[in-house]
Scaffold this motif. Structure first.
Motif, mmCIF file in Angstrom:
data_model
loop_
_atom_site.group_PDB
_atom_site.id
_atom_site.type_symbol
_atom_site.label_atom_id
_atom_site.label_comp_id
_atom_site.label_asym_id
_atom_site.label_seq_id
_atom_site.Cartn_x
_atom_site.Cartn_y
_atom_site.Cartn_z
ATOM 1 N N GLU A 136 72.007 67.370 56.344
ATOM 2 C CA GLU A 136 72.670 68.658 56.184
ATOM 3 C C GLU A 136 72.138 69.471 55.011
ATOM 4 N N ARG A 137 72.027 68.834 53.861
ATOM 5 C CA ARG A 137 71.571 69.547 52.662
ATOM 6 C C ARG A 137 70.146 70.078 52.862
ATOM 7 N N LYS A 138 69.323 69.277 53.509
ATOM 8 C CA LYS A 138 67.944 69.701 53.728
ATOM 9 C C LYS A 138 67.875 70.857 54.721
ATOM 10 N N ALA A 139 68.686 70.794 55.782
ATOM 11 C CA ALA A 139 68.647 71.864 56.785
ATOM 12 C C ALA A 139 69.090 73.192 56.167
ATOM 13 N N ILE A 140 70.110 73.148 55.316
ATOM 14 C CA ILE A 140 70.567 74.386 54.661
ATOM 15 C C ILE A 140 69.462 74.896 53.730
ATOM 16 N N SER A 141 68.895 73.988 52.942
ATOM 17 C CA SER A 141 67.821 74.367 52.018
ATOM 18 C C SER A 141 66.644 74.973 52.776
ATOM 19 N N MET A 142 66.290 74.339 53.882
ATOM 20 C CA MET A 142 65.155 74.799 54.686
ATOM 21 C C MET A 142 65.396 76.218 55.186
#
Lengths: 356, 142
Positions: free
Chosen positions: A277-283
């Motif tokens: 989740e954190r990576k998808a938002i960051s991406m």
């Protein structure tokens, strides 16, 4: 430059034996299945950054790497290079995702509802010393829901959101041809999808703090499973050969328009293998920041807007390979530098003597 | 169930689940290979914004094989790295094209389909139980 160093075979063998002993540690050996199911987010991260979906293999890599995730990612990438490429899938349909989680920060009453899923949000984030005692089975709703329509479809209908026209051009693949700049968005998204989570998080955070601000809201975040289909020419039809978990984040960004684009909401997109989740938002935030050129925005020179900076430094296997090579023997280089410093010091000493 | 459906179902099924149903298949000769089991990868694609241009997301492991049996071909293209699972899947595909189809659809494919349906439904119902309605509190001064 570094040179081959001879000798040390016995020491290396002893080091590896000790590594095996330390890795084994105390207590019962952790089963790979236990890692895959109980440390599922660790495994998801290794799959995402290793760019290979295979939970059992990622779990094995985590155990072999003693929990060092970049080492585990490295093992996955190295394994991947031994695999023949058997084809490419049809683009997955994330609109048909069986959602474990689906939230929108922009629409309270999103059709299909806000579904929290197994989230850390709203927990107290206190260590639970009784956690090992076991959990009650999760509650079940009386009936399963149908398809949850995409939030962007909803906004797009009013023409308020920049369109993402369907395009089936074969995308560039940086695992086949070296990354070339400027990169199109498809190539950027591939690079970001395999990027280091920490690096993307820091860049995304920098845009929120004002280094290339993009005014992002999470239009929709969803985690769930999708079927992966491939056309099999030898059979003459497509087969849904896999089911994988993915995380998708779409941001809706305020945009007042530019010379080339009308005022509308623009979008940043994040998609990862596994629940990240954190990576998808960051991406999605970094994807949006990198679109300044297409949208006719000003480049303010922020790191997240710098395609070369972002794409060349986002891969943790590449980064760690270069970073860690400096610990390998550099004796000859260093001897040369030592000689140089000694000579310079001698010359400086002579000059001083002459001056006096 | 059509052939693409059963090939897909066999691909997605857990190797253990198919193994457990294997007694229903009975003894088989050694496979007459058209293509021995081979593990490789498939590049999974997504679309920008979910709907736009295709891009490469990352790969997934797959194992494929093909065999010949009584004049028909059995193909498998299964998720993961399990050659035995791929072999079993290819056998079922071949036998589904023979007069054993009806019995195997009942004894092997139906239980696998039911397991997949039940797993998906349980997950969907767990998710639905976490569905919330956020109520907007009154904002502003008056």
């Amino acid at each position: 430059m570094y040179v081959a160093a001879k000798g040390g075979e016995e020491a290396i063998a002893a080091a590896h034996r000790w590594l095996a002993e330390e890795r084994r540690g105390q207590g019962a050996l952790i089963d790979v299945e236990q890692i895959a199911s109980q440390l599922a987010l660790t495994v998801a991260r290794v799959m995402s950054e290793g760019s290979l979906y295979d939970p059992e293999l990622a779990a094995l890599a985590v155990r072999q790497a003693r929990g060092d995730l970049i080492e585990a990612v490295f093992l996955i990438r190295a394994y991947r290079t031994t695999l023949p490429r058997l084809g490419a899938s049809r683009p997955i349909d994330t609109g048909a995702m069986a959602c474990d989680r689906r939230v929108s920060a922009t629409f309270k009453d999103v059709p299909g509802g806000q579904v929290l899923g197994p989230t850390f949000d709203y927990t107290h984030r206190l260590i639970d010393f009784a956690e090992a005692a076991g959990a009650d089975p999760a509650a079940l709703a009386a009936a399963a829901p149908g398809r949850r329509p995409r939030v962007s479809d909803h906004l797009g209908r009013e023409g308020l959101l920049r369109d993402e026209p369907r395009d089936d051009t074969t995308p560039p693949d940086l695992t086949r041809t070296p990354l070339e700049l400027p990169a199109d968005r498809a190539l950027r998204l591939q690079a970001l999808a395999r990027a280091d989570e920490g690096f993307l998080l820091a860049l995304a955070y920098s845009t929120q703090r004002g280094y290339g601000r993009t005014h992002a809201f999470v239009g929709e975040l969803r985690i769930g499973t999708v079927e992966v289909e491939i056309d099999l020419p030898e059979l003459g039809f497509a087969v849904a050969f896999a089911e994988i978990t993915v995380t998708e984040c779409e941001t809706v960004n305020q945009f007042t328009g530019s010379k080339s684009e009308p005022p509308q909401f623009t979008r940043g997109y994040g998609l990862t293998l596994g629940a990240c989740e954190r990576k998808a938002i960051s991406m999605s935030l970094v994807d949006r920041a990198l679109q300044w050129r297409e949208l006719g925005e000003d480049c303010v020179g922020a790191p997240a807007q710098d395609e070369e900076f972002v794409l060349a430094h986002a891969d943790n296997v590449q980064a760690t390979g270069f970073l860690e090579h400096i610990k390998l023997p550099h004796y000859v280089d260093f001897q040369a530098e030592l000689e140089l410093i000694r000579r310079l010091r001698r010359e400086v000493g002579q000059t001083r003597e002459t001056a006096e | 169930m059509t052939r693409p459906d059963w090939i897909g179902l066999l691909s997605r099924s857990a190797p253990d689940a198919l193994t457990a149903l294997w007694p229903a298949v009975g003894d088989l000769p050694a496979p007459d290979w058209l293509r021995r089991p081979e593990t490789g990868s498939v590049m999974v694609r997504g679309r920008t914004g979910g709907t736009g241009a295709a891009f490469n997301l990352g790969e997934v492991t797959v194992t494929r094989c093909a065999l010949r049996h009584e004049g028909v071909e059995g193909h498998a293209f299964v998720q993961g790295r399990d050659a035995a699972h791929a072999t079993r899947a290819a056998w079922i595909d071949a036998l589904m094209q023979t007069d054993r189809a009806e019995a195997l659809a009942r004894d092997v494919l139906a239980p696998l389909a039911e397991a997949e349906r039940a797993r998906r439904e349980t997950r969907a119902r767990k998710a639905e139980a976490t569905r919330v309605d956020f109520e907007t509190m009154v904002r502003g001064e008056d």
